[in-house]
Design an enzyme around this catalytic site. Structure first.
Site, PDB file in Angstrom:
ATOM      1  N   GLY A  31       0.808  -1.210   0.000  1.00  0.00           N
ATOM      2  CA  GLY A  31       0.000   0.000   0.000  1.00  0.00           C
ATOM      3  C   GLY A  31       0.842   1.262   0.000  1.00  0.00           C
ATOM      4  O   GLY A  31       2.024   1.239  -0.347  1.00  0.00           O
ATOM      5  N   ALA A  32       0.213   2.384   0.382  1.00  0.00           N
ATOM      6  CA  ALA A  32       0.840   3.713   0.271  1.00  0.00           C
ATOM      7  C   ALA A  32       1.397   3.861  -1.142  1.00  0.00           C
ATOM      8  O   ALA A  32       2.564   4.188  -1.359  1.00  0.00           O
ATOM      9  CB  ALA A  32       1.917   3.908   1.330  1.00  0.00           C
ATOM     10  N   LEU A  33       0.535   3.613  -2.116  1.00  0.00           N
ATOM     11  CA  LEU A  33       0.962   3.487  -3.506  1.00  0.00           C
ATOM     12  C   LEU A  33       1.419   4.816  -4.099  1.00  0.00           C
ATOM     13  O   LEU A  33       0.948   5.884  -3.717  1.00  0.00           O
ATOM     14  CB  LEU A  33      -0.182   2.915  -4.344  1.00  0.00           C
ATOM     15  CG  LEU A  33      -0.722   1.542  -3.909  1.00  0.00           C
ATOM     16  CD1 LEU A  33      -1.761   1.056  -4.900  1.00  0.00           C
ATOM     17  CD2 LEU A  33       0.389   0.517  -3.755  1.00  0.00           C
ATOM     18  N   HIS A  34       2.349   4.708  -5.054  1.00  0.00           N
ATOM     19  CA  HIS A  34       2.893   5.872  -5.751  1.00  0.00           C
ATOM     20  C   HIS A  34       3.176   5.483  -7.197  1.00  0.00           C
ATOM     21  O   HIS A  34       2.835   4.371  -7.625  1.00  0.00           O
ATOM     22  CB  HIS A  34       4.152   6.379  -5.040  1.00  0.00           C
ATOM     23  CG  HIS A  34       5.167   5.323  -4.775  1.00  0.00           C
ATOM     24  ND1 HIS A  34       5.912   4.723  -5.770  1.00  0.00           N
ATOM     25  CD2 HIS A  34       5.561   4.725  -3.613  1.00  0.00           C
ATOM     26  CE1 HIS A  34       6.733   3.833  -5.261  1.00  0.00           C
ATOM     27  NE2 HIS A  34       6.543   3.804  -3.946  1.00  0.00           N
ATOM     28  N   GLY A  36       5.758   4.606  -8.692  1.00  0.00           N
ATOM     29  CA  GLY A  36       6.562   3.399  -8.851  1.00  0.00           C
ATOM     30  C   GLY A  36       5.697   2.149  -8.901  1.00  0.00           C
ATOM     31  O   GLY A  36       5.891   1.270  -9.751  1.00  0.00           O
ATOM     32  N   HIS A  37       4.719   2.064  -7.997  1.00  0.00           N
ATOM     33  CA  HIS A  37       3.794   0.925  -8.024  1.00  0.00           C
ATOM     34  C   HIS A  37       2.997   0.908  -9.320  1.00  0.00           C
ATOM     35  O   HIS A  37       2.767  -0.151  -9.917  1.00  0.00           O
ATOM     36  CB  HIS A  37       2.827   0.998  -6.841  1.00  0.00           C
ATOM     37  CG  HIS A  37       3.470   0.848  -5.504  1.00  0.00           C
ATOM     38  ND1 HIS A  37       3.622   1.911  -4.640  1.00  0.00           N
ATOM     39  CD2 HIS A  37       4.006  -0.227  -4.872  1.00  0.00           C
ATOM     40  CE1 HIS A  37       4.217   1.493  -3.534  1.00  0.00           C
ATOM     41  NE2 HIS A  37       4.468   0.203  -3.644  1.00  0.00           N
ATOM     42  N   GLY A 149       9.629  -4.437  -8.155  1.00  0.00           N
ATOM     43  CA  GLY A 149      10.537  -3.360  -8.506  1.00  0.00           C
ATOM     44  C   GLY A 149      11.975  -3.678  -8.154  1.00  0.00           C
ATOM     45  O   GLY A 149      12.256  -4.331  -7.152  1.00  0.00           O
ATOM     46  N   ASP A 152      14.078  -2.847  -4.598  1.00  0.00           N
ATOM     47  CA  ASP A 152      14.325  -3.903  -3.609  1.00  0.00           C
ATOM     48  C   ASP A 152      14.988  -5.078  -4.326  1.00  0.00           C
ATOM     49  O   ASP A 152      14.430  -6.176  -4.416  1.00  0.00           O
ATOM     50  CB  ASP A 152      13.012  -4.322  -2.946  1.00  0.00           C
ATOM     51  CG  ASP A 152      12.370  -3.181  -2.181  1.00  0.00           C
ATOM     52  OD1 ASP A 152      12.898  -2.803  -1.133  1.00  0.00           O
ATOM     53  OD2 ASP A 152      11.341  -2.653  -2.640  1.00  0.00           O
ATOM     54  N   GLN A 155      15.545  -8.363  -2.460  1.00  0.00           N
ATOM     55  CA  GLN A 155      14.257  -9.052  -2.333  1.00  0.00           C
ATOM     56  C   GLN A 155      13.878  -9.738  -3.645  1.00  0.00           C
ATOM     57  O   GLN A 155      13.405 -10.883  -3.647  1.00  0.00           O
ATOM     58  CB  GLN A 155      13.173  -8.045  -1.940  1.00  0.00           C
ATOM     59  CG  GLN A 155      11.763  -8.606  -1.963  1.00  0.00           C
ATOM     60  CD  GLN A 155      10.738  -7.555  -1.570  1.00  0.00           C
ATOM     61  OE1 GLN A 155      10.540  -7.309  -0.393  1.00  0.00           O
ATOM     62  NE2 GLN A 155      10.095  -6.936  -2.539  1.00  0.00           N
TER      63      GLN A 155
END
Length: 283
Positions: A31-34, A36-37, A149, A152, A155
């Site tokens: 969440g807290a999408l921007h 980039g998402h 992305g 990370d 990850q």
């Protein structure tokens, strides 16, 4: 747009799409999408017939309870943003018990050393939490492709290893880092930065660019020392680590090997907000 808070209705809906031969893409988020998402969602829409965006702040990947507590939760804004991006998305926004059951704990994974360096070294249990939530999401959604992305990057490599270990038929797609005009990598954490720190945090990107230039003529040890000295003289950020590592193994570069690909990895604090970034050095 369809919004699911429980897994069974989502499984049923996806089953009908799969039976008609449609491909499923997954974009896992906290969440807290921007923007980039949204770039991940766009790529998923280009490559798959149907796209699921999961929105879930995963408690088991936080080693710092305060960080978990402060992590922004903006579900209504996230849904509105996704609706602007595409009307036909599926959103999966469960609570922790829906995913984990009564015991919200991590599985333990052996990622063959990928989990022991950099982020894994500084964030105890972090990648067990990541592996656990991704395994749960893959089990429920059974995507053909999943999009992550490259900000990370460690990850990303660990999730690739997870699919290899568990023999999961999911293609893992790495997507380029999206940056603000200053070069700062887009992150949900950026919204917590003061205007001053947001401006000064561009130093991270500029340092990575200079490191890439130096990599053509200088040793890895020289560049690491140079970066550490640069941060010592920069009062706005506190360096946690800077490492140059092999892109595939994530092992620290002792000396450059012919044919190997390397990346620079960095983590730094702006006040109490932790920022990470990375950049390829020779590709």
């Amino acid at each position: 747009m369809q919004i699911f808070k429980e897994k069974q209705p989502l499984i049923t809906t996806l089953g009908s799409y799969k039976s008609s031969g449609k491909t499923i893409g997954l974009v896992p988020t906290m969440g807290a999408l921007h923007e980039g998402h949204l770039s991940l969602v766009k790529q998923a829409l280009e490559e798959c017939d149907k796209v699921v965006v999961s929105i879930f702040v995963n408690p088991t990947q936080f080693d710092n309870p305060q960080d978990l507590e402060k992590y922004p939760r903006t579900l209504e804004q996230d849904i509105a943003l996704l609706k602007q991006a595409h009307e036909d998305l599926l959103i999966f926004a469960p609570n922790a018990n829906e995913l984990y059951g009564e015991k919200i704990i991590s599985e333990h994974f052996d990622f063959q050393g990928l989990e022991k360096v950099m982020e894994g070294k500084y964030r105890t249990g972090h990648f067990d939490g990541v592996g656990t939530i991704i395994k749960l999401l893959f089990t429920i959604i059974q995507p053909d492709k999943a999009f992550f992305g490259e900000k990370d990057f460690q990850q990303l490599q660990i999730i690739r290893k997870l699919t290899e270990i568990l023999k999961l038929p999911v293609e893992i797609v790495g997507c380029p880092i999206l940056r603000e005009d200053s070069g700062l990598a887009r992150s949900s954490r950026n919204e917590r930065l003061s205007s001053l720190h947001r401006e000064k945090a561009a130093f991270i990107y500029n340092t990575l660019k200079k490191s890439r230039q130096l990599f053509g003529t200088k040793s890895a040890d020289y560049i690491v020392k140079w970066v550490e000295d640069e941060f010592k003289n920069y009062p706005y950020l506190e360096l946690e680590y800077f490492e140059i590592a092999d892109t595939q193994t994530l092992k620290k570069a002792e000396q450059k090997k012919k044919g190997a690909q390397y990346r620079a990895f960095i983590a730094a604090y702006a006040d109490d907000i932790r920022l990470i970034d990375n950049m390829p050095l020779n590709n």
